[in-house]
Design an enzyme around this catalytic site. Structure first.
Site, PDB file in Angstrom:
ATOM      1  N   LYS A   9       0.814  -1.213   0.000  1.00  0.00           N
ATOM      2  CA  LYS A   9       0.000   0.000   0.000  1.00  0.00           C
ATOM      3  C   LYS A   9       0.857   1.277   0.000  1.00  0.00           C
ATOM      4  O   LYS A   9       2.044   1.233   0.337  1.00  0.00           O
ATOM      5  CB  LYS A   9      -0.928  -0.021   1.220  1.00  0.00           C
ATOM      6  CG  LYS A   9      -1.996  -1.114   1.183  1.00  0.00           C
ATOM      7  CD  LYS A   9      -2.959  -0.943   2.361  1.00  0.00           C
ATOM      8  CE  LYS A   9      -4.061  -1.988   2.344  1.00  0.00           C
ATOM      9  NZ  LYS A   9      -5.058  -1.753   3.427  1.00  0.00           N
ATOM     10  N   TYR A  49     -12.494  -2.137  -4.184  1.00  0.00           N
ATOM     11  CA  TYR A  49     -13.042  -2.343  -2.837  1.00  0.00           C
ATOM     12  C   TYR A  49     -14.574  -2.300  -2.828  1.00  0.00           C
ATOM     13  O   TYR A  49     -15.162  -1.997  -1.783  1.00  0.00           O
ATOM     14  CB  TYR A  49     -12.490  -1.288  -1.881  1.00  0.00           C
ATOM     15  CG  TYR A  49     -11.113  -1.602  -1.320  1.00  0.00           C
ATOM     16  CD1 TYR A  49     -10.895  -2.717  -0.513  1.00  0.00           C
ATOM     17  CD2 TYR A  49     -10.025  -0.767  -1.571  1.00  0.00           C
ATOM     18  CE1 TYR A  49      -9.641  -3.008   0.017  1.00  0.00           C
ATOM     19  CE2 TYR A  49      -8.769  -1.040  -1.036  1.00  0.00           C
ATOM     20  CZ  TYR A  49      -8.584  -2.159  -0.242  1.00  0.00           C
ATOM     21  OH  TYR A  49      -7.350  -2.443   0.294  1.00  0.00           O
ATOM     22  N   PHE A  57     -15.929   3.432   6.569  1.00  0.00           N
ATOM     23  CA  PHE A  57     -14.557   3.832   6.253  1.00  0.00           C
ATOM     24  C   PHE A  57     -14.232   3.779   4.746  1.00  0.00           C
ATOM     25  O   PHE A  57     -13.093   3.995   4.346  1.00  0.00           O
ATOM     26  CB  PHE A  57     -13.555   2.967   7.035  1.00  0.00           C
ATOM     27  CG  PHE A  57     -13.685   1.480   6.799  1.00  0.00           C
ATOM     28  CD1 PHE A  57     -13.072   0.873   5.714  1.00  0.00           C
ATOM     29  CD2 PHE A  57     -14.420   0.679   7.672  1.00  0.00           C
ATOM     30  CE1 PHE A  57     -13.182  -0.484   5.491  1.00  0.00           C
ATOM     31  CE2 PHE A  57     -14.532  -0.693   7.466  1.00  0.00           C
ATOM     32  CZ  PHE A  57     -13.909  -1.277   6.366  1.00  0.00           C
ATOM     33  N   ARG A  85      -2.305 -14.243   4.027  1.00  0.00           N
ATOM     34  CA  ARG A  85      -3.067 -13.591   5.108  1.00  0.00           C
ATOM     35  C   ARG A  85      -2.310 -13.729   6.434  1.00  0.00           C
ATOM     36  O   ARG A  85      -2.278 -12.813   7.236  1.00  0.00           O
ATOM     37  CB  ARG A  85      -4.461 -14.215   5.251  1.00  0.00           C
ATOM     38  CG  ARG A  85      -5.399 -14.051   4.078  1.00  0.00           C
ATOM     39  CD  ARG A  85      -5.902 -12.660   3.872  1.00  0.00           C
ATOM     40  NE  ARG A  85      -6.536 -12.090   5.035  1.00  0.00           N
ATOM     41  CZ  ARG A  85      -7.089 -10.870   5.045  1.00  0.00           C
ATOM     42  NH1 ARG A  85      -7.082 -10.127   3.941  1.00  0.00           N
ATOM     43  NH2 ARG A  85      -7.630 -10.397   6.128  1.00  0.00           N
ATOM     44  N   ASN A 112      -2.013   0.245   6.959  1.00  0.00           N
ATOM     45  CA  ASN A 112      -1.576  -1.080   7.422  1.00  0.00           C
ATOM     46  C   ASN A 112      -0.752  -1.830   6.376  1.00  0.00           C
ATOM     47  O   ASN A 112      -0.618  -3.043   6.413  1.00  0.00           O
ATOM     48  CB  ASN A 112      -2.753  -1.901   7.963  1.00  0.00           C
ATOM     49  CG  ASN A 112      -3.807  -2.172   6.922  1.00  0.00           C
ATOM     50  OD1 ASN A 112      -3.671  -1.771   5.775  1.00  0.00           O
ATOM     51  ND2 ASN A 112      -4.857  -2.868   7.308  1.00  0.00           N
ATOM     52  N   HIS A 115      -2.192  -5.420   1.450  1.00  0.00           N
ATOM     53  CA  HIS A 115      -3.513  -6.005   1.199  1.00  0.00           C
ATOM     54  C   HIS A 115      -3.317  -7.452   0.759  1.00  0.00           C
ATOM     55  O   HIS A 115      -2.314  -7.774   0.112  1.00  0.00           O
ATOM     56  CB  HIS A 115      -4.237  -5.247   0.066  1.00  0.00           C
ATOM     57  CG  HIS A 115      -5.423  -6.010  -0.461  1.00  0.00           C
ATOM     58  ND1 HIS A 115      -6.656  -5.944   0.132  1.00  0.00           N
ATOM     59  CD2 HIS A 115      -5.528  -6.905  -1.489  1.00  0.00           C
ATOM     60  CE1 HIS A 115      -7.490  -6.756  -0.513  1.00  0.00           C
ATOM     61  NE2 HIS A 115      -6.825  -7.343  -1.503  1.00  0.00           N
ATOM     62  N   GLU A 126      -9.567 -10.180  -7.953  1.00  0.00           N
ATOM     63  CA  GLU A 126      -8.547  -9.145  -7.738  1.00  0.00           C
ATOM     64  C   GLU A 126      -7.375  -9.281  -8.709  1.00  0.00           C
ATOM     65  O   GLU A 126      -6.864  -8.278  -9.213  1.00  0.00           O
ATOM     66  CB  GLU A 126      -8.076  -9.186  -6.277  1.00  0.00           C
ATOM     67  CG  GLU A 126      -9.212  -8.786  -5.338  1.00  0.00           C
ATOM     68  CD  GLU A 126      -8.844  -8.787  -3.858  1.00  0.00           C
ATOM     69  OE1 GLU A 126      -9.648  -8.269  -3.065  1.00  0.00           O
ATOM     70  OE2 GLU A 126      -7.771  -9.303  -3.502  1.00  0.00           O
TER      71      GLU A 126
HETATM   72  P1  GDP Z   1      -8.024  -6.705   5.395  1.00  0.00           P
HETATM   73  O1  GDP Z   1      -8.607  -7.778   4.509  1.00  0.00           O
HETATM   74  O2  GDP Z   1      -7.245  -7.251   6.560  1.00  0.00           O
HETATM   75  O3  GDP Z   1      -7.224  -5.678   4.625  1.00  0.00           O
HETATM   76  O4  GDP Z   1      -9.242  -5.927   6.078  1.00  0.00           O
HETATM   77  P2  GDP Z   1     -10.729  -5.549   5.561  1.00  0.00           P
HETATM   78  O5  GDP Z   1     -11.041  -6.232   4.266  1.00  0.00           O
HETATM   79  O6  GDP Z   1     -11.655  -5.738   6.712  1.00  0.00           O
HETATM   80  O7  GDP Z   1     -10.643  -3.982   5.313  1.00  0.00           O
HETATM   81  C1  GDP Z   1      -9.988  -3.464   4.176  1.00  0.00           C
HETATM   82  C2  GDP Z   1      -9.090  -2.325   4.598  1.00  0.00           C
HETATM   83  O8  GDP Z   1      -9.911  -1.262   5.066  1.00  0.00           O
HETATM   84  C3  GDP Z   1      -8.144  -2.614   5.761  1.00  0.00           C
HETATM   85  O9  GDP Z   1      -6.938  -3.191   5.355  1.00  0.00           O
HETATM   86  C4  GDP Z   1      -7.904  -1.256   6.350  1.00  0.00           C
HETATM   87  O10 GDP Z   1      -6.870  -0.562   5.660  1.00  0.00           O
HETATM   88  C5  GDP Z   1      -9.220  -0.537   6.078  1.00  0.00           C
HETATM   89  N1  GDP Z   1     -10.064  -0.499   7.274  1.00  0.00           N
HETATM   90  C6  GDP Z   1     -10.694  -1.532   7.880  1.00  0.00           C
HETATM   91  N2  GDP Z   1     -11.402  -1.107   8.938  1.00  0.00           N
HETATM   92  C7  GDP Z   1     -11.220   0.242   8.999  1.00  0.00           C
HETATM   93  C8  GDP Z   1     -11.689   1.266   9.859  1.00  0.00           C
HETATM   94  O11 GDP Z   1     -12.445   1.024  10.799  1.00  0.00           O
HETATM   95  N3  GDP Z   1     -11.271   2.545   9.568  1.00  0.00           N
HETATM   96  C9  GDP Z   1     -10.452   2.839   8.522  1.00  0.00           C
HETATM   97  N4  GDP Z   1     -10.096   4.112   8.286  1.00  0.00           N
HETATM   98  N5  GDP Z   1      -9.992   1.902   7.693  1.00  0.00           N
HETATM   99  C10 GDP Z   1     -10.359   0.622   7.926  1.00  0.00           C
END
Ligand code: GDP
Length: 138
Positions: A9, A49, A57, A85, A112, A115, A126
């Site tokens: 990222k 996404y 978010f 993962r 973070n 992805h 994807e």
């Molecule tokens: P991942 O699969 O571990 O990347 O997580 P998710 O699919 O649940 O969410 C996608 C991405 O959205 C995450 O990697 C974070 O960067 C972002 N994200 C998830 N939850 C939050 C949140 O509560 N606030 C914000 N700002 N970003 C979030």
């Protein structure tokens, strides 16, 4: 050999962490089947996404993915989806295990660093969203 899709990222690219993250990927036995650098537009990030479009978010997430260049990757390994993962660590770096990329490099929940696809159908979508067949060398 299973394939998965990964992104380094903008927050990690900006901090010059491409090499360190690729080193972890290769050390864990993944093969890089394809790699490219890109600058996402909001429309491209929103399409990528789309499953999160109702989440509060969504706007912050899509904006942060366009904040700077990313590195797009197709990774191969037995059980690649689960293994990637695991190497990434929990979404919130505060909850990520020792030795994971997010534990070591992530700044916060939004920044973070990486992805990864969460299931075979997601990985297929994807990978095809960013790569054509001829760009992937197994
Ligand atoms: P991942 O699969 O571990 O990347 O997580 P998710 O699919 O649940 O969410 C996608 C991405 O959205 C995450 O990697 C974070 O960067 C972002 N994200 C998830 N939850 C939050 C949140 O509560 N606030 C914000 N700002 N970003 C979030």
């Amino acid at each position: 050999m299973e394939q998965t899709f990964a992104i380094i990222k903008p927050d990690a690219v900006e901090r010059n962490l491409i090499g360190k993250i690729l080193e972890k990927i290769e050390t864990e036995g993944f093969r890089v089947a394809s790699i490219k650098r890109a600058l996402l537009t909001v429309l491209i990030a929103e399409g990528f996404y789309h499953v999160h479009k109702e989440r509060p978010f969504f706007k912050d997430l899509t904006k942060s993915m366009c904040a700077g260049p990313v590195v797009l990757l197709v990774l191969e390994k037995e059980g690649a989806i689960k293994a990637w993962r695991k190497l990434m660590g929990a979404t919130n770096p505060a909850e990520a295990d020792e030795g994971t990329i997010r534990k070591e490099f992530a700044v916060n929940l939004e920044k973070n660093s990486v992805h990864g696809s969460d299931a075979p159908e997601t990985a297929a979508f994807e990978i095809s969203y960013f790569f054509s067949q001829t760009e992937i060398i197994s």
